[in-house]
Design a protein around this motif. Structure first.
Motif, mmCIF file in Angstrom:
data_model
loop_
_atom_site.group_PDB
_atom_site.id
_atom_site.type_symbol
_atom_site.label_atom_id
_atom_site.label_comp_id
_atom_site.label_asym_id
_atom_site.label_seq_id
_atom_site.Cartn_x
_atom_site.Cartn_y
_atom_site.Cartn_z
ATOM 1 N N GLN A 116 0.832 -1.198 0.000
ATOM 2 C CA GLN A 116 0.000 0.000 0.000
ATOM 3 C C GLN A 116 0.866 1.248 0.000
ATOM 4 N N ASN A 117 1.877 1.221 0.836
ATOM 5 C CA ASN A 117 2.805 2.341 0.930
ATOM 6 C C ASN A 117 3.607 2.504 -0.364
ATOM 7 N N LEU A 118 4.163 1.408 -0.877
ATOM 8 C CA LEU A 118 5.008 1.476 -2.062
ATOM 9 C C LEU A 118 4.237 1.863 -3.314
ATOM 10 N N ALA A 119 2.949 1.570 -3.341
ATOM 11 C CA ALA A 119 2.130 1.933 -4.510
ATOM 12 C C ALA A 119 2.046 3.446 -4.685
ATOM 13 N N GLU A 120 2.415 4.195 -3.654
ATOM 14 C CA GLU A 120 2.404 5.652 -3.722
ATOM 15 C C GLU A 120 3.806 6.225 -3.892
ATOM 16 N N SER A 121 4.789 5.359 -4.143
ATOM 17 C CA SER A 121 6.163 5.816 -4.306
ATOM 18 C C SER A 121 6.313 6.666 -5.564
ATOM 19 N N PRO A 122 7.152 7.708 -5.512
ATOM 20 C CA PRO A 122 7.411 8.498 -6.715
ATOM 21 C C PRO A 122 8.232 7.751 -7.767
ATOM 22 N N ASP A 123 8.827 6.616 -7.373
ATOM 23 C CA ASP A 123 9.505 5.762 -8.352
ATOM 24 C C ASP A 123 8.427 4.974 -9.095
ATOM 25 N N ASP A 124 8.265 5.257 -10.365
ATOM 26 C CA ASP A 124 7.162 4.678 -11.137
ATOM 27 C C ASP A 124 7.208 3.157 -11.179
ATOM 28 N N LYS A 125 8.397 2.583 -11.264
ATOM 29 C CA LYS A 125 8.486 1.121 -11.352
ATOM 30 C C LYS A 125 8.158 0.469 -10.020
ATOM 31 N N ILE A 126 8.657 1.037 -8.933
ATOM 32 C CA ILE A 126 8.311 0.504 -7.621
ATOM 33 C C ILE A 126 6.805 0.604 -7.413
ATOM 34 N N ALA A 127 6.236 1.755 -7.733
ATOM 35 C CA ALA A 127 4.798 1.958 -7.553
ATOM 36 C C ALA A 127 3.988 1.007 -8.424
ATOM 37 N N GLY A 128 4.432 0.787 -9.652
ATOM 38 C CA GLY A 128 3.702 -0.089 -10.562
ATOM 39 C C GLY A 128 3.713 -1.539 -10.122
ATOM 40 N N ILE A 129 4.879 -2.030 -9.716
ATOM 41 C CA ILE A 129 4.973 -3.419 -9.249
ATOM 42 C C ILE A 129 4.159 -3.592 -7.972
ATOM 43 N N ALA A 130 4.258 -2.606 -7.089
ATOM 44 C CA ALA A 130 3.520 -2.689 -5.825
ATOM 45 C C ALA A 130 2.014 -2.703 -6.063
ATOM 46 N N ALA A 131 1.534 -1.845 -6.941
ATOM 47 C CA ALA A 131 0.097 -1.775 -7.210
ATOM 48 C C ALA A 131 -0.410 -3.086 -7.808
ATOM 49 N N LYS A 132 0.361 -3.673 -8.719
ATOM 50 C CA LYS A 132 -0.034 -4.957 -9.313
ATOM 51 C C LYS A 132 -0.027 -6.058 -8.261
ATOM 52 N N SER A 133 1.017 -6.080 -7.437
ATOM 53 C CA SER A 133 1.135 -7.118 -6.412
ATOM 54 C C SER A 133 0.069 -6.968 -5.340
ATOM 55 N N LEU A 134 -0.315 -5.738 -5.044
ATOM 56 C CA LEU A 134 -1.290 -5.481 -3.981
ATOM 57 C C LEU A 134 -2.621 -6.161 -4.263
ATOM 58 N N LYS A 135 -3.007 -6.256 -5.526
ATOM 59 C CA LYS A 135 -4.264 -6.919 -5.875
ATOM 60 C C LYS A 135 -4.241 -8.386 -5.438
ATOM 61 N N GLU A 136 -3.097 -9.021 -5.627
ATOM 62 C CA GLU A 136 -2.961 -10.428 -5.234
ATOM 63 C C GLU A 136 -2.842 -10.562 -3.721
ATOM 64 N N VAL A 137 -2.071 -9.686 -3.114
ATOM 65 C CA VAL A 137 -1.817 -9.789 -1.669
ATOM 66 C C VAL A 137 -3.069 -9.448 -0.868
ATOM 67 N N THR A 138 -3.947 -8.631 -1.414
ATOM 68 C CA THR A 138 -5.227 -8.368 -0.748
ATOM 69 C C THR A 138 -5.997 -9.673 -0.559
ATOM 70 N N TYR A 139 -5.981 -10.511 -1.590
ATOM 71 C CA TYR A 139 -6.622 -11.831 -1.480
ATOM 72 C C TYR A 139 -5.852 -12.720 -0.503
ATOM 73 N N HIS A 140 -4.527 -12.700 -0.579
ATOM 74 C CA HIS A 140 -3.723 -13.530 0.323
ATOM 75 C C HIS A 140 -4.076 -13.233 1.780
ATOM 76 N N LEU A 141 -4.155 -11.945 2.116
ATOM 77 C CA LEU A 141 -4.439 -11.554 3.498
ATOM 78 C C LEU A 141 -5.854 -11.922 3.908
ATOM 79 N N ARG A 142 -6.806 -11.700 3.015
ATOM 80 C CA ARG A 142 -8.192 -12.050 3.339
ATOM 81 C C ARG A 142 -8.312 -13.547 3.608
ATOM 82 N N ARG A 143 -7.637 -14.335 2.799
ATOM 83 C CA ARG A 143 -7.702 -15.791 2.948
ATOM 84 C C ARG A 143 -7.030 -16.262 4.234
#
Length: 251
Positions: free
Chosen positions: A111-138
């Motif tokens: 969540q934090n990294l998705a707001e990083s000014p580094d576009d690549k860090i933010a992009g990877i984090a945002a994509k991964s967050l969708k999966e990790v949201t499910y991981h945590l819920r499960r």
């Protein structure tokens, strides 16, 4: 700064890779068919995330090492994953508790990294967050179901939490690399994630009727610096065998 960013991204990749390898060891051995498939899918999600982080780490390093080189041609002291993630699978309760403790950190970190000014860090984090949201819920749902289940399942979940607790402090202990990224404005300090982690942990453990260990108890650290438990050597020996035995082999 480029070296610190490389080291930071490498840590994220190592976390995902090592936990993915651990979860893959459950394939065909899960306690139920649905769980066997779920654990394997989480492992696949994590290996995909690891590849993205390794690819960016390779770009930052600029030495021509590929994501496969970073995964298969480094020794234990060159890995910088959390000690929590290299711990043996143990029982299903141990695996599940390890997953929940990491998923909670992982969710708030991304969540934090998705707001990083580094576009690549933010992009990877945002994509991964969708999966990790499910991981945590499960994982949270299963912790509640088993913690507040039978007496036996409750005891096993409590034992797993007590045993793994000493590895959780490392996730929130900043070092020079964390500080450098925070100073550069690329991310928050890992210690700033702890209030959110504590709040979610408290909520889930209350529902699961599990007792949270003393927050001031001794914590084992070292993984982020390449100082590991004995378990990582066996894990890497299994994971890296083919590439080490047949260097440069292709399919």
């Amino acid at each position: 700064m480029s070296d610190e960013k490389f080291q930071y991204v490498l840590r994220l990749a190592d976390n995902a890779l090592i936990l993915s390898q651990r979860l893959s060891q459950w394939c065909g051995k899960g306690p139920a068919l649905e769980e066997d498939m779920a654990l394997t899918n989480v492992a696949l999600d994590l290996i995909g995330q690891a590849r993205l982080w390794y690819a960016y780490a390779s770009e930052l390093e600029g030495k021509g090492r590929s994501e496969d080189d970073l995964a298969f041609l480094r020794d234990a002291h060159d890995f910088h994953n959390f000690l929590l993630l290299e711990q043996p699978n143990g029982s299903y309760a141990d695996t599940l508790m390890r997953q929940f403790l990491f998923d909670t950190w992982h969710y708030f970190c991304l969540q934090n990294l998705a707001e990083s000014p580094d576009d690549k860090i933010a992009g990877i984090a945002a994509k991964s967050l969708k999966e990790v949201t499910y991981h945590l819920r499960r994982s949270a749902d299963l912790v509640v179901r088993l913690g507040d289940g039978s007496q036996r399942s409750h005891e096993m979940m409590q034992s797993a939490l007590d045993e793994l607790w000493r590895f959780t402090g490392e996730m929130f202990t900043p070092d020079a690399i964390d500080t450098a990224l925070q100073t550069a404005g690329l991310t928050k300090l890992c210690s700033e994630l702890k209030p959110a982690w504590d709040a979610h942990l408290s909520e889930i453990m209350r529902e699961a009727t599990l007792r949270i260990p003393d927050a001031n108890s001794w914590m084992q650290t070292g993984g982020k610096l390449g100082v590991h438990t004995e378990h990582i050597g066996y894990l890497l020996a299994e994971m890296q065998f083919l590439q080490r035995a047949y260097p440069g082999a292709t399919w």
